[in-house]
Design an enzyme around this catalytic site. Sequence first.
Site, PDB file in Angstrom:
ATOM      1  N   LYS A 152       0.831  -1.210   0.000  1.00  0.00           N
ATOM      2  CA  LYS A 152       0.000   0.000   0.000  1.00  0.00           C
ATOM      3  C   LYS A 152       0.864   1.259   0.000  1.00  0.00           C
ATOM      4  O   LYS A 152       0.460   2.306  -0.533  1.00  0.00           O
ATOM      5  CB  LYS A 152      -0.960  -0.006   1.181  1.00  0.00           C
ATOM      6  N   GLY A 183      -1.073 -14.694 -13.092  1.00  0.00           N
ATOM      7  CA  GLY A 183      -2.009 -14.698 -11.972  1.00  0.00           C
ATOM      8  C   GLY A 183      -2.685 -13.356 -11.815  1.00  0.00           C
ATOM      9  O   GLY A 183      -2.024 -12.322 -11.708  1.00  0.00           O
ATOM     10  N   ALA A 184      -4.036 -13.361 -11.818  1.00  0.00           N
ATOM     11  CA  ALA A 184      -4.794 -12.105 -11.756  1.00  0.00           C
ATOM     12  C   ALA A 184      -5.663 -12.043 -10.516  1.00  0.00           C
ATOM     13  O   ALA A 184      -6.790 -11.548 -10.557  1.00  0.00           O
ATOM     14  CB  ALA A 184      -5.641 -11.937 -13.019  1.00  0.00           C
ATOM     15  N   GLY A 185      -5.129 -12.544  -9.396  1.00  0.00           N
ATOM     16  CA  GLY A 185      -5.790 -12.324  -8.122  1.00  0.00           C
ATOM     17  C   GLY A 185      -5.444 -10.941  -7.600  1.00  0.00           C
ATOM     18  O   GLY A 185      -4.944 -10.081  -8.324  1.00  0.00           O
ATOM     19  N   ALA A 186      -5.691 -10.719  -6.311  1.00  0.00           N
ATOM     20  CA  ALA A 186      -5.414  -9.407  -5.726  1.00  0.00           C
ATOM     21  C   ALA A 186      -3.956  -9.018  -5.911  1.00  0.00           C
ATOM     22  O   ALA A 186      -3.650  -7.866  -6.255  1.00  0.00           O
ATOM     23  CB  ALA A 186      -5.787  -9.423  -4.242  1.00  0.00           C
ATOM     24  N   VAL A 187      -3.037  -9.965  -5.702  1.00  0.00           N
ATOM     25  CA  VAL A 187      -1.611  -9.662  -5.805  1.00  0.00           C
ATOM     26  C   VAL A 187      -1.250  -9.241  -7.223  1.00  0.00           C
ATOM     27  O   VAL A 187      -0.601  -8.216  -7.448  1.00  0.00           O
ATOM     28  CB  VAL A 187      -0.766 -10.869  -5.367  1.00  0.00           C
ATOM     29  N   LEU A 218      -3.169  -8.126  -9.690  1.00  0.00           N
ATOM     30  CA  LEU A 218      -3.804  -6.889 -10.130  1.00  0.00           C
ATOM     31  C   LEU A 218      -3.177  -5.665  -9.467  1.00  0.00           C
ATOM     32  O   LEU A 218      -2.941  -4.639 -10.123  1.00  0.00           O
ATOM     33  CB  LEU A 218      -5.301  -6.939  -9.838  1.00  0.00           C
ATOM     34  N   ARG A 269      -0.897 -18.504  -2.305  1.00  0.00           N
ATOM     35  CA  ARG A 269      -0.001 -18.638  -1.174  1.00  0.00           C
ATOM     36  C   ARG A 269      -0.174 -20.010  -0.530  1.00  0.00           C
ATOM     37  O   ARG A 269      -1.214 -20.655  -0.709  1.00  0.00           O
ATOM     38  CB  ARG A 269      -0.264 -17.536  -0.138  1.00  0.00           C
ATOM     39  N   HIS A 297     -22.550  15.240   3.482  1.00  0.00           N
ATOM     40  CA  HIS A 297     -22.297  15.671   2.100  1.00  0.00           C
ATOM     41  C   HIS A 297     -21.099  16.616   2.098  1.00  0.00           C
ATOM     42  O   HIS A 297     -20.973  17.456   2.991  1.00  0.00           O
ATOM     43  CB  HIS A 297     -23.517  16.393   1.544  1.00  0.00           C
TER      44      HIS A 297
END
Length: 464
Positions: A51, A177-181, A183, A268, A441
């Site tokens: 992050k 691999g197109a998981g969270a990692v 992407l 993993r 708002h």
Amino acid sequence: MNQSFDALIIGAGQAGPPLAGRLTAAGWTVALVERQDFGGTCVNTGCTPTKALIASAKAAYTLRQAADYGLPPVGDFAVDLAPVQARKDAIVAASRDGIENWLTHMPGCTVFRGTARFVSATAMQVGDDVLEAKHIFLNVGSRPASPPLPGIGQVPHLTSSSILALKELPTHLVIVGAGAVGLEFGQMFRRLGAQVTIMERSPRLLPHDDEDVAAAVHEILTNEGITLRLGVECISLGQEDGQPVVRVNCKQDASPSRGSHLLLAMGRQPNTDDLALEKAGLRADARGFILVDEQLQTAVPGIWALGDCNGRGAFTHTAYNDFEIVAANLLDHDPRRVSDRLPASAIYIDPPFAKVGLTEAEVRAAGTPALVGRRPMTKVGRAVEKGETQGFMKVLVHAETDQILGASIVGVGGDEAIHCIITAMYARQTAAFMRRNVFIHPTVAELIPTVFGELKPLAATPEQ
């Protein structure tokens, strides 16, 4: 040397340190064993470093979009990866060192460094020490999986851990691999200036999520120039001119993908293979997970498994909740259970994708009469003001009980706004309750009551 404690905790990830804190505060003597870095995956190779890098990539992306905000164009520029990594490393070190300092100075807690292995159901060996305890808590975490791809042993490749040590930006990063990692790293490195190709066996992104979510994420990534190769099969690895090559079978395009660097992001595996589980009377399942009950106890009395190694969640928030469940049962006489928690998670692409509860597909499969509410981010004032209108909000509600079944948000602030719905679901509130909320708002969350006010019958098949 043999030493006895009330509790033995293996691993200083997200569940181990707070458990040590609760137990020692209750008067227990605790031995905590860590063989590598304090803080576990989250602090060292997961949430914190990724992050931090994503924030740097976002800043670079925003600079390039200056003209879209009425500012003088910055023009193209090259990113020096070394200082970006240095910023990340400083953030990681501060967190890791804080945890280590807390544990090493915790009254009643003795820290051991090394690999722990069972010698019996009540004892584990760490180097020359044999540590005995009536209560043993395994918080050993996980590591990037090494899939049995042809050629993997001959081709240099990166994992989600080793890629964090790069000092120079890849020219072309190929990700399998197109998981969270996959992407997250894909968008991150694209924004930092690399060419990126992501390869995925599934015919679409996010096969466990709804089709509209997958389509929105697909559009976000391709709009930034990321090449997505989906439905690839028979993946094998090789080298040409010293650079990695990924060969595939694919109905649309069977040509190989070549790049300067290769990242394997294919899941993993738990760190349970060197614990000598059999000496404690334990066994792992076929994937290496230690089976636990609702209170996270294993089949052997006095041994618990927490975090990534128990197969009951693969997130920092679920690992921390594992600690809370164990502490509540042992110290507070509060019978908390794993099934008390809602399935909730996020993928930190930009804009993020966050979800809680059931998907449309799961609701349809269960035959549940349901209503659905949707709102594109183009109709969310805060998103328009920020110039970030990609994505949508979606909520699912039981048509008869008015209970909230689930929600998905792909869009700016979605990872925070989703908590309005998560809290309501934990409180077992209804769509009618949500419609009566008055939010501040201008925010993204203020449109959530509106979405609940625009419910329609869920179609029998996904809307295209």
